[in-house]
Scaffold this active site. Sequence first.
Site, mmCIF file in Angstrom:
data_model
loop_
_atom_site.group_PDB
_atom_site.id
_atom_site.type_symbol
_atom_site.label_atom_id
_atom_site.label_comp_id
_atom_site.label_asym_id
_atom_site.label_seq_id
_atom_site.Cartn_x
_atom_site.Cartn_y
_atom_site.Cartn_z
ATOM 1 N N ARG A 36 8.115 28.095 95.037
ATOM 2 C CA ARG A 36 6.854 28.340 95.743
ATOM 3 C C ARG A 36 7.084 29.496 96.712
ATOM 4 N NH1 ARG A 36 7.657 22.633 96.048
ATOM 5 N NH2 ARG A 36 6.106 21.455 94.863
ATOM 6 N N LYS A 63 8.043 20.751 99.578
ATOM 7 C CA LYS A 63 6.997 20.031 100.300
ATOM 8 C C LYS A 63 7.544 18.735 100.884
ATOM 9 C CE LYS A 63 2.915 21.740 97.850
ATOM 10 N NZ LYS A 63 1.734 21.358 97.037
ATOM 11 N N HIS A 92 2.315 32.563 92.845
ATOM 12 C CA HIS A 92 2.344 31.340 92.028
ATOM 13 C C HIS A 92 2.393 31.658 90.541
ATOM 14 C CE1 HIS A 92 1.891 27.059 91.366
ATOM 15 N NE2 HIS A 92 1.006 27.323 90.429
ATOM 16 N N ARG A 125 5.882 31.462 89.415
ATOM 17 C CA ARG A 125 6.316 30.065 89.282
ATOM 18 C C ARG A 125 5.737 29.442 88.014
ATOM 19 N NH1 ARG A 125 7.788 25.345 92.302
ATOM 20 N NH2 ARG A 125 6.282 23.637 92.223
ATOM 21 N N HIS A 137 8.276 18.715 91.622
ATOM 22 C CA HIS A 137 7.064 17.906 91.522
ATOM 23 C C HIS A 137 7.398 16.429 91.688
ATOM 24 C CE1 HIS A 137 4.761 21.153 89.031
ATOM 25 N NE2 HIS A 137 4.700 21.358 90.330
ATOM 26 N N TYR A 154 1.709 22.719 83.046
ATOM 27 C CA TYR A 154 2.452 23.869 82.538
ATOM 28 C C TYR A 154 2.719 23.795 81.039
ATOM 29 C CZ TYR A 154 3.230 24.784 87.447
ATOM 30 O OH TYR A 154 3.032 25.039 88.783
#
Length: 299
Positions: A149, A173, A245, A248, A271, A280
């Site tokens: 990210r 995150k 992004h 990514r 994730h 994806y």
Amino acid sequence: MWESFRKLFKGYMKLERSLSDNSVEAYLRDVEKLEQYLQAHGGEKLRPQDITLSDLQGCIQWVSKLGMTPASQARTISGIKAFYKFLLLEDMTQDDPTQLLEAPKLQRKLPDVLSFEEIEKIIAQVDLSTAEGHRNKAILETMYSCGLRVSEVTNLQITQLHMDVGFIRVVGKGNKERMVPIGRDAMRHIDVYRRNVRIHMPVKHGEEDTLFLNRRGGPLSRVMIFLVIKELTKLAGIEKNVSPHTFRHSFATHLVEGGADLRAVQQMLGHESISTTEIYTHLDREYLRDTLSRFHPRF
């Protein structure tokens, strides 16, 4: 009345959930939208504990009429749900009016993906005659090599680089850490940047461990990387809507199309849920047909 609740919610998000400042501000804006709705419809005296499902539904209808997209509505609902989850956790309310609040159905729109050739074409536009060029080259190679990210790139620390084993430690995150493999090209360009550029730069106090610096010795902003990529994409003559992004997304797409296990891709992307990674897997029909023909016994 609501300000005290928001302050407590902010502290919970930062200290208990370890969310970034950007994420915390996004959650607070979601709660503020509910406040704004109440003020506009005569409910400014209502406390959070007094809010009903009908009030929340009215709020979502209100922001929809103001032009908020379904995706933004879903984001707002998510923030309000988190707020009431916090209130329940802290025994500030006995009921959760968000339990039956439904988010609008979203059509998952896939962002543009770049081919490997397009990635190389964009990176080739970097001007290596400048110090910033060597830094930008290292950034782009790292983003594509590791699928980071943009916030993970700007926050990358020198002590998180483990080049001897070919991994970097990424803080994602919620301050969750993961180890991600890094490719030879990315390692080489980071090494060139550190040895030939960064070593000669002024470094602000407190940023001694920050890998990618601006010319004043502070950390790069996400907007700066966004603008760099936009300019390089334009120079490359690529008309797709390319952002940090996109690198990514392309990283993950190329892995899946190459046959990588989805769980491995999930781990590298950081994730929490495999369902997030599944976006994806927008593979073309030929790839799906080829997979069936190779692995299905009766195809």
